[in-house]
Structure formats: C-alpha cells, structure tokens
Design an enzyme around this catalytic site. Sequence first.
Site, PDB file in Angstrom:
ATOM      1  N   GLU A 132       1.056  -1.360  -0.089  1.00  0.00           N
ATOM      2  CA  GLU A 132      -0.046   0.107  -0.537  1.00  0.00           C
ATOM      3  C   GLU A 132       1.195   1.519  -0.230  1.00  0.00           C
ATOM      4  O   GLU A 132       1.949   1.262   0.725  1.00  0.00           O
ATOM      5  CB  GLU A 132      -0.676   0.509   1.496  1.00  0.00           C
ATOM      6  CG  GLU A 132      -1.750   1.046   1.279  1.00  0.00           C
ATOM      7  CD  GLU A 132      -2.947   1.274   2.646  1.00  0.00           C
ATOM      8  OE1 GLU A 132      -2.425   0.770   3.829  1.00  0.00           O
ATOM      9  OE2 GLU A 132      -3.724   1.748   2.183  1.00  0.00           O
ATOM     10  N   LYS A 206      -9.386   2.405  -2.755  1.00  0.00           N
ATOM     11  CA  LYS A 206      -9.868   1.764  -0.893  1.00  0.00           C
ATOM     12  C   LYS A 206     -11.304   1.615  -0.904  1.00  0.00           C
ATOM     13  O   LYS A 206     -11.560   3.638  -0.427  1.00  0.00           O
ATOM     14  CB  LYS A 206      -9.004   1.927   0.110  1.00  0.00           C
ATOM     15  CG  LYS A 206      -8.673   1.466   1.085  1.00  0.00           C
ATOM     16  CD  LYS A 206      -7.884   2.427   2.198  1.00  0.00           C
ATOM     17  CE  LYS A 206      -7.784   1.989   3.233  1.00  0.00           C
ATOM     18  NZ  LYS A 206      -6.409   2.773   3.724  1.00  0.00           N
ATOM     19  N   CYS A 247      -5.804  -2.629   2.551  1.00  0.00           N
ATOM     20  CA  CYS A 247      -5.655  -2.318   3.784  1.00  0.00           C
ATOM     21  C   CYS A 247      -6.628  -2.416   4.827  1.00  0.00           C
ATOM     22  O   CYS A 247      -7.220  -3.857   4.778  1.00  0.00           O
ATOM     23  CB  CYS A 247      -3.938  -0.906   4.200  1.00  0.00           C
ATOM     24  SG  CYS A 247      -3.709  -1.439   5.959  1.00  0.00           S
TER      25      CYS A 247
END
Length: 374
Positions: A132, A206, A247
């Site tokens: 990331e 994300k 994440c």
Amino acid sequence: MKSSLVSSKNLIRLQSAISRSFLQHSSKPISQTPFFIPIIPTNTINLYNQRYQNLQFQIRSNSTSIMSSSAFKPEQARLPPALPLPSPPLTKFKIGICQLAVTPDKERNIQHARKAIEEAAQKGAQLVVLPEIWNSPYSNDGFPVYAEDIDAGHDASPSTAMLSEVSSRLKITVVGGSIPERCGDKLYNTCCVFGTDGKLKAKHRKIHLFDIDIPGKITFMESKTLTAGETPTIVDTDVGRIGVGICYDIRFQELAMIYASRGAHLLCYPGAFNMTTGPLHWELLQRARAVDNQLYVATCSPARDTGAGYVAWGHSTLVGPFGEVLATTEHDEDIIIAEIDYSILEQRRANLPLAKQRRGDLYQLVDIRRVSAH
Ligand SMILES: NC(=O)CC(=O)C(=O)O
C-alpha cells in the site's frame, strides 16, 4: 426445486448414492435411522450440484425427513447464489510479494519498485504484489503532493506507467500495491492491476477509509484527504480470479465473502498496518479471510521505517485456504517468493463443504452490485 421437479430417475440415482454411502458407513438400514447425515462421495455431490445448481431437493424415508437440503437452503445464503469456482488458467505458480522500503523520494521509490519486481520475476514469480502507498510517505500531507492522475497515464502517472511497462516486458501479472490517485478534485487510495500485456485490467479504490483513534497510540484519519471507492474489484488474470482490497478493507469480511461468492481464487490486500493494531490483528485478519472463504490471501506491506510519521508493521504474508501461513517475513525489506496451488482449493472445499452447509434459511449475504445488475 420442489422434490416433484426432480426426475424420478435422478432421484433414484441420488438415493442409491446415499444408500451406497450409508452402507459403507453404517450397519443399520436407513429406515431405522432417525437422524442421518449421509456421506456422499464428493464427485457425486459435485455431479448433482452441477446439474441442479439452482435446485433444491428433499428426500424422505418412511415419512421421516432424513435429508432436507431445501430446509436449510444453502444456495440461498448468497444472493445471487455463489458462482462455482472457475477453472483457473493455471494450477500452480509462484507469487512474489515485495515488501519495499518507501522514502520521500518518489523517483527513487519508482526505480526501487521496478528493480524489486524484476528480481521477483527473475526468481520465477508470475504474479507480483506491491505494498500500500509505495510511491509516497503514508500521510495526509503527502497524499495530495504525490498523487497521480492514473486515467491520464504516461507523464501524469509515472508510477503506473512503470508498472505497465514492467508487466508487459516481463509478461507477468502485477497487483500494483496502491498509490494516491487524483481524479478531478478528489483523491483516492488506489490499486492498479496490470496484465501480462501491460494493460490496466482493474483499478480498486480503497472502499473503507482508515479512520482510527486510539488515544495515546494512533490517530489517523484518511477521510481528511481521501474519498472512499465505490466498487468491489474482482478481476480475471492469467494467474486466476483475484479480489482486491486495500489494507483497512481487510477488516470488512463482507467484501471478502462477496469476492468468494464471485469465484475468487485469491484475495490480494496491499496494506500498511501499524505498530498498535499490526501485532494483534494483521495475521489474524488474513487467516480469518482465508479460512472462512477457503481461498488464498496475499498481503503486502511497506517495510518498517521507525523514523517515518506512520510506522508500518511489515510482515507481508501468504495464507492458504486452510488458514495456514505459507510464507511470511519480518519488518525489513524482503521479497517473498512462494508457491500457490489452486488444486488445494477444491480439496479444502471437499474436506469442509461449507458452501453446502450454509443456512440460507437463517441468513443471507446480498451482493448488491450483482443483484442490481440482474
Ligand atoms: N492502514 C490501514 O488502512 C489499516 C490499519 O492499519 C488497521 O486496520 O489497523
């Protein structure tokens, strides 16, 4: 399907498969057994599932229900019903997970990532995963400065231009970690997947922004600068069907469940957990996503830099469909090379046939995008 819709010929076939199986496992006849869970050879179950995927059946003996899959409605636990696992383009291959040191020097980060990808490919990796936010420090101050216009490409996005070039030159699939993306006046935390021809196959923004506040330990608000993505991202590649999360997305099991029900073989989560949550949650979450969904999970973190504003936990990992850690590393820079064997997926799903045991009569996961597409 109601039992009346099962042709009598097929019903007899199924009953005799159950009887054969029963006879192998018990000396009592079916009619004397009030509660009986049949052990049917897996290939028999698969055969029936292929033919009657959308169907339910009910078998009665002496007016006592001995097996009633229609009562449990496993196929309704996922809405729309889960897709069967597709045949992957290859069964075994090597994955390269590049845990990279990230610096404030963007050009250096890009060259460094290129070298790591080349090294992983040279060691046999057909799929390479990056961390990331690998081209920029992980900070709300940094995101706007390092952000690139991915859709404009080329000079407007030197990081993804490199990923495209290297994936086509080396004929590998690249799950390109994530970088800050600028689109109009919005910023996203975005992962690009490149195919072996260097073409952008998928872009995942994300979905769940990382807003955390543990006083005295860690406070970080991605929502100060970033906008949340709107779509789950699953992509067919030369190394199988891959579901992508970034994440914090790993904490939301529904996303992983949706990917599994869309037939993912592997979930990739570029991620930068931290020194507070990392030790307790990082491996736990990966193993949970893998074992619950009976698929592979790969994560890739930046290496730890204790001088950085945000200190990453590291510990990039590959987990197998039984929840087993297949390969991992500590917090320093490293390239993990590990084997993925998709034949294990069928094996584990036969060992523990969760999809056939779900209680669609009690709960359902609705894949809103797939439902509204129908
Ligand atoms: N950095 C993240 O997005 C997530 C994280 O560190 C955590 O969930 O903890």
